[in-house]
Scaffold this active site. Structure first.
Site, mmCIF file in Angstrom:
data_model
loop_
_atom_site.group_PDB
_atom_site.id
_atom_site.type_symbol
_atom_site.label_atom_id
_atom_site.label_comp_id
_atom_site.label_asym_id
_atom_site.label_seq_id
_atom_site.Cartn_x
_atom_site.Cartn_y
_atom_site.Cartn_z
ATOM 1 C CB SER A 1 -0.898 -0.044 1.225
ATOM 2 O OG SER A 1 -2.082 0.662 0.972
ATOM 3 C CG ASP B 1 1.687 1.242 6.645
ATOM 4 O OD1 ASP B 1 2.391 1.026 5.633
ATOM 5 O OD2 ASP B 1 1.322 2.375 6.981
ATOM 6 C CD GLU B 2 -2.684 3.227 7.398
ATOM 7 O OE1 GLU B 2 -3.405 3.662 8.290
ATOM 8 O OE2 GLU B 2 -2.075 3.958 6.588
ATOM 9 C CB VAL B 3 -3.297 -3.960 2.542
ATOM 10 C CG1 VAL B 3 -4.042 -4.475 1.309
ATOM 11 C CG2 VAL B 3 -1.791 -3.984 2.288
#
Ligand SMILES: *[C@@H]1O[C@H](CO)[C@@H](O)[C@H](O)[C@H]1NC(C)=O
Ligand SMILES: *[C@@H]1O[C@H](CO)[C@@H](O)[C@H](O)[C@H]1NC(C)=O
Ligand SMILES: *[C@@H]1O[C@H](CO)[C@@H](O)[C@H](O)[C@H]1NC(C)=O
Length: 561
Positions: free
Chosen positions: A256, A320-322
């Protein structure tokens, strides 16, 4: 000028209300003799064991003579008056056991520093050249100006860091920082004995990183041609850091946070230009296509080129943060997931595994954000170090991974700045809202997801050991990092965002949340040192912000509750 015997005798007898010097981070063990010595006009530093110690000795000699530090807080009850001695301090003798140790994770930074009350020669014994640098910093903090002369506070110090990994993370993608501002940050880090510059170089908003193998990434992905770090820039930053005993860990955030790659490789990035409220955490969404071999070929090129520029054994692979819709709604990735019966998290875990192998093939140890493990449940090599920002650290430790503390509740320096999405109606005056009188969040976070602003006191109150059981092998706390995400920062506010708050973190990373006797470090002990240190940083050219009205500095304990 040598004092005459008579004057010397008077000096020896007189006790004066001289200010006490303040040390930060506080060494593990300090014994004050109660004397201060004049610094001899010919004072010099001997025994430099390698180029970096030699340069540091010259730097600190210059700093000491230029800084002439006069402590601000002179009227604090705990200060015992220091006695003057006729003797002067003539030399600082450095001796280093290992002058050629590689600067890397776990290098021994221990040192002993003794300034005898009889004057003459002070000694700095260090395990490695980096330990010598740490000892020189402490030595500089022991020198102040008293009634027009430089004096050294006689003491016996034994010191070493509690945690080997003590860092600052800087995001240079959301907004750009000049090389000069980064070099200044490295200097400030060395004053605070911080030793890891975690460089979050790229993100979705811009790709300011020049790569010989893929110049198109920065050509298309940087904000402008002048907002690109060249190979020479990176080597300069690494070199400057090395000379201060600071490791540089580069981060390429992926899969991401990669919309900036789409500028040059549009077919490798999914959900770019889609509605960010559905497809990402903020504008601009985008995630690398994990189903294409070309994606991994590109990652291999990037990692291998950076592996050569950054000598540190750690490489940060982001992770992080897919977003759960980004891949599933893509016209080729979605069908691939269906065909192989994969959820987003499973595909994400596969991606992390492959990237982990690429990092390993380049002889680096991977460091990632917690998400791949906490959210995607990726079962990765235990050698992967995990940076914890939201979860309970022991959850990761239990799995056998080493961790780096970066709790967003304590260490995120961007928090509390308010919302930045420009037409967001939720935080404005209730009578200006679409529904007049709607008070939603009016008194709340103001649009900062991690509000409130993290004060230095809050940072200092983080317990590095909470919930952590001692065990052998992997599953250790390696240390911590403060993080400056740069949606609302660039070099114009860099010092103000970092200092002196990072000094509070530096002390718990170096000195530990508890002292050697097991006593918790508390605000009522550190505050006079923090107050003084802010001004001392200022004098050293770092724009550290005020933490109290100046009135408090001469008000004794009146500014305490
Ligand atoms: C510092 O002194 C202690 C006690 O004498 C000793 O055990 C230790 O090895 C010394 N450390 C260094 C770096 O010289
Ligand atoms: C991608 O790589 C895998 C593993 O190396 C290989 O089996 C596959 O045939 C490749 N696919 C394409 C389209 O090149
Ligand atoms: C120091 O502070 C105390 C109160 O905290 C005050 O009574 C005293 O006069 C002060 N001394 C000086 C020298 O300012």
């Amino acid at each position: 000028m040598k004092p005459t015997p008579l004057l010397a005798a008077i000096a020896l007898l007189s006790t004066t209300s001289h200010a006490k010097t303040w040390l930060l981070p506080i060494p593990q063990s300090v014994e004050w003799t109660g004397y201060q010595l004049q610094l001899d006009p010919d004072f010099h530093i001997e025994g430099a064991s390698n180029l970096y110690v030699h340069e540091a000795a010259q730097r600190y000699h210059k700093l000491i003579t230029k800084e002439r530090w006069i402590p601000y807080q002179k009227n604090i009850t705990e200060i015992t008056p220091l006695k003057n001695r006729q003797d002067t301090l003539k030399t600082l003798q450095i001796s280093v056991e290992d002058a050629h140790a590689k600067l890397d994770f776990g290098i021994n930074e221990a040192y002993n520093l003794t300034i005898p009350d009889s004057g003459g020669k002070a000694t700095l014994d260090a395990a490695t050249w980096v330990g010598a640098l740490r000892g020189l910093e402490t030595f500089s903090q022991l020198i102040i100006e008293d009634e027009g002369t430089l004096v050294a506070h006689s003491s016996k110090i034994q010191d070493e860091p509690t945690y080997p990994h003590r860092g600052i993370m800087l995001d240079t993608s959301r907004n750009f920082y000049s090389v000069e501002s980064i070099l200044r940050t490295l200097d400030a880090m060395s004053y605070n004995k911080l030793n890891v510059f975690h460089w979050h170089i790229t993100d979705s908003q811009s790709w300011p990183l020049h790569l010989e193998m893929h110049p198109e990434l920065a050509q298309k992905g940087a904000y402008s041609p002048s907002q690109i770090y060249t190979t020479a820039d990176m080597r300069r930053i690494v070199q400057h850091a090395q000379s201060r005993g600071i490791r540089v860990i580069p981060e390429i955030d992926m899969p991401s946070h990669t919309a900036s790659i789409a500028e040059s490789h549009p077919h490798l990035v999914a959900c770019v230009n889609k509605d960010w409220e559905v497809y990402g955490a903020e504008p601009a969404p985008g995630a690398l296509d994990p189903t294409k071999n070309e994606t991994y070929a590109l990652i291999e090129d990037i990692v291998s080129e950076l592996a050569d520029i950054f000598p540190d054994s750690f490489f940060h692979a982001g992770g992080d943060e897919v977003n759960s819709h980004c891949w599933a709604d893509d016209e080729t990735i979605g069908p691939y997931m269906k065909e192989h019966g994969l959820t987003t998290d499973q595909l994400w875990a596969q991606f992390e595994d492959k990237v982990g192998s690429i990092v390993e093939q380049n002889h680096k140890r991977a460091m990632i954000w917690e998400d791949a493990i906490v959210v995607a449940k990726a079962d990765l090599s235990k050698n992967v170090a995990v940076q914890v920002w939201t979860t309970t650290p022991e959850n990761i430790i239990k799995l056998g991974h080493d961790i780096i503390h970066s709790s967003s509740d304590y260490f995120y320096l961007d928090c509390g700045g308010g919302g930045w999405v420009q037409n967001d109606q939720r935080y404005i005056s209730p009578d200006q809202k679409a529904t007049p009188g709607d008070t939603f969040n009016y008194g709340g976070t103001g649009g900062s997801w991690c509000a409130p602003y993290k004060t230095w006191q809050r940072i200092y109150s983080f317990d590095m050991t909470k919930g952590i059981k001692k065990q052998s092998g992997h599953g250790q706390v390696l240390g911590g990092e403060v993080a400056l995400w740069s949606e609302q920062s660039d070099e114009t506010v860099l010092d103000a965002k970092l200092w002196p708050r990072s000094s509070a973190a530096a002390e718990i990373f170096w000195s530990g949340s508890y002292d050697k006797s097991g006593k918790r470090r508390v605000l009522s002990e550190v505050w006079p040192r923090m107050n003084d240190w802010r001004f001392r940083l200022l004098k050293r050219g770092i724009g550290a912000i005020p933490i109290v009205p100046q009135w408090c500095l001469s008000a004794g304990t009146s500014c305490l509750i």
